[in-house]
Motif scaffolding. Structure first.
Motif, PDB file in Angstrom:
ATOM      1  N   HIS A 136       0.804  -1.222   0.000  1.00 23.82           N
ATOM      2  CA  HIS A 136       0.000   0.000   0.000  1.00 23.82           C
ATOM      3  C   HIS A 136       0.840   1.277   0.000  1.00 23.82           C
ATOM      4  N   GLY A 137       2.121   1.153   0.374  1.00 27.94           N
ATOM      5  CA  GLY A 137       2.967   2.340   0.453  1.00 27.94           C
ATOM      6  C   GLY A 137       3.655   2.694  -0.848  1.00 27.94           C
ATOM      7  N   GLY A 138       3.541   1.816  -1.874  1.00 31.19           N
ATOM      8  CA  GLY A 138       4.067   2.183  -3.186  1.00 31.19           C
ATOM      9  C   GLY A 138       5.312   1.430  -3.608  1.00 31.19           C
ATOM     10  N   LEU A 139       5.775   0.457  -2.815  1.00 29.40           N
ATOM     11  CA  LEU A 139       6.985  -0.270  -3.210  1.00 29.40           C
ATOM     12  C   LEU A 139       6.741  -1.117  -4.453  1.00 29.40           C
ATOM     13  N   MET A 140       5.549  -1.710  -4.545  1.00 25.01           N
ATOM     14  CA  MET A 140       5.234  -2.616  -5.656  1.00 25.01           C
ATOM     15  C   MET A 140       4.472  -1.912  -6.794  1.00 25.01           C
ATOM     16  N   GLY A 141       4.123  -0.668  -6.636  1.00 26.23           N
ATOM     17  CA  GLY A 141       3.325   0.011  -7.683  1.00 26.23           C
ATOM     18  C   GLY A 141       2.701   1.258  -7.104  1.00 26.23           C
ATOM     19  N   GLY A 142       1.386   1.450  -7.323  1.00 28.76           N
ATOM     20  CA  GLY A 142       0.727   2.659  -6.851  1.00 28.76           C
ATOM     21  C   GLY A 142       0.532   2.651  -5.341  1.00 28.76           C
ATOM     22  N   VAL A 143       0.115   3.803  -4.807  1.00 30.20           N
ATOM     23  CA  VAL A 143      -0.115   3.881  -3.360  1.00 30.20           C
ATOM     24  C   VAL A 143      -1.596   3.691  -3.053  1.00 30.20           C
ATOM     25  N   SER A 144      -1.905   3.075  -1.913  1.00 27.50           N
ATOM     26  CA  SER A 144      -3.302   2.851  -1.517  1.00 27.50           C
ATOM     27  C   SER A 144      -3.399   2.764   0.006  1.00 27.50           C
ATOM     28  N   TYR A 145      -2.560   3.530   0.710  1.00 27.10           N
ATOM     29  CA  TYR A 145      -2.500   3.438   2.171  1.00 27.10           C
ATOM     30  C   TYR A 145      -3.608   4.247   2.855  1.00 27.10           C
ATOM     31  N   ALA A 146      -3.861   3.905   4.108  1.00 23.41           N
ATOM     32  CA  ALA A 146      -4.988   4.480   4.862  1.00 23.41           C
ATOM     33  C   ALA A 146      -4.902   6.000   4.977  1.00 23.41           C
ATOM     34  N   GLY A 147      -3.685   6.513   5.101  1.00 20.76           N
ATOM     35  CA  GLY A 147      -3.494   7.950   5.298  1.00 20.76           C
ATOM     36  C   GLY A 147      -3.960   8.803   4.123  1.00 20.76           C
ATOM     37  N   LEU A 148      -4.272   8.176   2.982  1.00 22.54           N
ATOM     38  CA  LEU A 148      -4.774   8.952   1.831  1.00 22.54           C
ATOM     39  C   LEU A 148      -6.231   9.372   2.019  1.00 22.54           C
TER      40      LEU A 148
END
Ligand code: SF4
Ligand code: SF4
Length: 413
Positions: free
Chosen positions: A339-351
């Motif tokens: 979710h933090g973007g290491l593998m691709g896009g970001v999708s973390y809770a803080g968004l």
């Protein structure tokens, strides 16, 4: 050992596959105990395992090398070999060929039987497509460097279905276990892929080992009350194999006892062979784990998509894992990488922008915004530093590989 057929290739694969992401470490140290890993791999192959799975990311590039050694002395011919293209190392079409050729050299072979695009996200798949990855797969199949193309993903159901429909894949690899029926691709995704004639390889059947490790006392009592005696790991594996849509279950084995335990569990794991009593016992265990969860998210996906890009069920799932299995420190790393973007896009809770749309759709009436705030607080500490550092590490690994190859070419010339 039992075997199941891959619809498009006709291969008969062992229902237990050897995952090489957690090979044994030397006593008191880190890295791989190579001799022991090779012994374990050959032992499993001698006992009927014929599917082995690795990737450049496992053990920071060393897993492929050790597997290449393990498959010498006639073992290569006894297995179907799977490895993966790491999207995070690909910046051009030329990188794809370069990485594959390097993998063939590391694995000491002239072809990969099952080649996957590793851990696809919506964003990484779009980016790879623009760089020509589908043409690359077709060309590599044609020239014989790979036999079958597939992908692995932790993406949610909608993205999973889009990827399934985007190419003539032979197989896919998803996370699936009795706690993740509705998480990521889930049961619906499994049936969808099977309906399109894809073989489905399963990763994380024990949720990173947690369903087979020291289980909570309440869960242990339920297993102990069964007239059929199985270890927690065997119950979890048998539940996955009970699905006729499943082809291979990958287990990251690094202990001789675990290998024997898994081989034993595979002996009579026919599809739909669990009894009604077995299934209701597993349901009781699932309910118990759910009761112990911090956020009562069922993974139904009704709240998705989030306009701010948060993977709501994905974030809750790893947050729950962190609390259910406190001895396991990998949940935070998985959170950051997925979710933090290491593998691709970001999708973390803080968004989360707290618009409230998701809460109106949640059948569990969860206070999603408050829960996401808790997730963000606990799981995202140091994220802005850790992600660039990890990305830098992956970049260095890639550059080191390039330098080695230039040096090697120079010596030969
Ligand atoms: S409240 Fe947050 S998580 Fe929910 S839909 Fe809005 S932005 Fe997304
Ligand atoms: S709608 Fe509610 S229960 Fe369903 S995935 Fe979203 S948060 Fe979880």
């Amino acid at each position: 050992m039992l075997y199941r057929k891959v619809p498009k290739s006709g291969d008969e694969l062992s229902i237990l596959g050897f995952g090489c992401m957690r090979l044994p470490a030397p006593a008191g140290g880190s890295g791989i105990d190579e001799e022991r890993a090779i012994r374990q791999l050959r032992y499993a192959i001698d006992h009927g395992v014929n599917y082995v799975d690795t990737a450049p990311a496992y053990h920071f590039g060393k897993s492929e090398k050790v597997l290449g050694r393990a498959l010498e002395d006639g073992y290569r011919e006894k297995v179907r070999l799977a490895t993966k293209l790491p999207p995070w190392s690909v910046r051009s079409r030329g990188d794809m060929d370069r990485i594959l050729d390097n993998q063939l050299a590391m694995l000491k072979t002239d072809h990969i039987d099952y080649y996957l695009l590793h851990s696809l996200t919506k964003e990484s798949f779009e980016r790879l497509k623009k760089l020509g990855v589908l043409e690359f797969l077709s060309a590599a199949r044609k020239d014989g460097r790979i036999r079958n193309a597939g992908f692995s993903t932790h993406a949610e159901l909608l993205t999973f279905k889009e990827i399934v429909d985007a190419y003539d894949w032979t197989f896919c690899q998803i996370q699936y276990n009795y706690l993740d029926e509705q998480n990521q691709a889930g049961t619906e995704g499994l049936k969808y892929a099977h309906g399109k004639n894809l073989a489905v390889m399963i990763m994380e059947p024990l949720r990173g080992g947690n369903l087979g490790g020291p289980v909570p006392e309440e869960v242990k009592k339920i297993w102990d009350a069964s007239p059929v005696k199985r270890s927690p790991a065997q119950w979890a594996l048998r539940w996955v194999w009970d699905h006729p849509e499943v082809t291979v279950v990958l287990s990251g084995m690094n202990d001789e006892g675990h290998i024997d335990e898994n081989l034993k569990a595979a002996e009579d794991a026919y599809p739909r062979s669990l009894s009604a009593d077995d299934l209701s016992r597993i349901a009781l265990v699932r309910d118990e784990y759910k009761r112990l969860m911090k956020v009562g998210c069922t993974g139904c996906n009704y709240c998705m998509p989030c306009p701010a890009g948060v993977d709501i069920p994905g974030c809750f799932s790893l947050y729950n894992s962190r609390h259910l299995f406190p001895h396991d420190r990998s949940a935070k790393f998985q959170y950051l990488s997925r979710h933090g973007g290491l593998m691709g896009g970001v999708s973390y809770a803080g968004l989360c922008r707290a618009c409230g749309k998701c809460e109106k759709a949640c059948p569990q009436h969860l206070p999603i915004r408050d829960c996401l705030r808790d997730v963000s607080k606990e799981m995202e500490g140091g994220m802005r530093i850790i992600i660039p550092v990890l990305k830098g590490g992956l970049w260095c690994m890639d550059q080191a590989g390039k330098v080695k190859r230039i040096f090697f070419r120079g010596n030969r010339a």
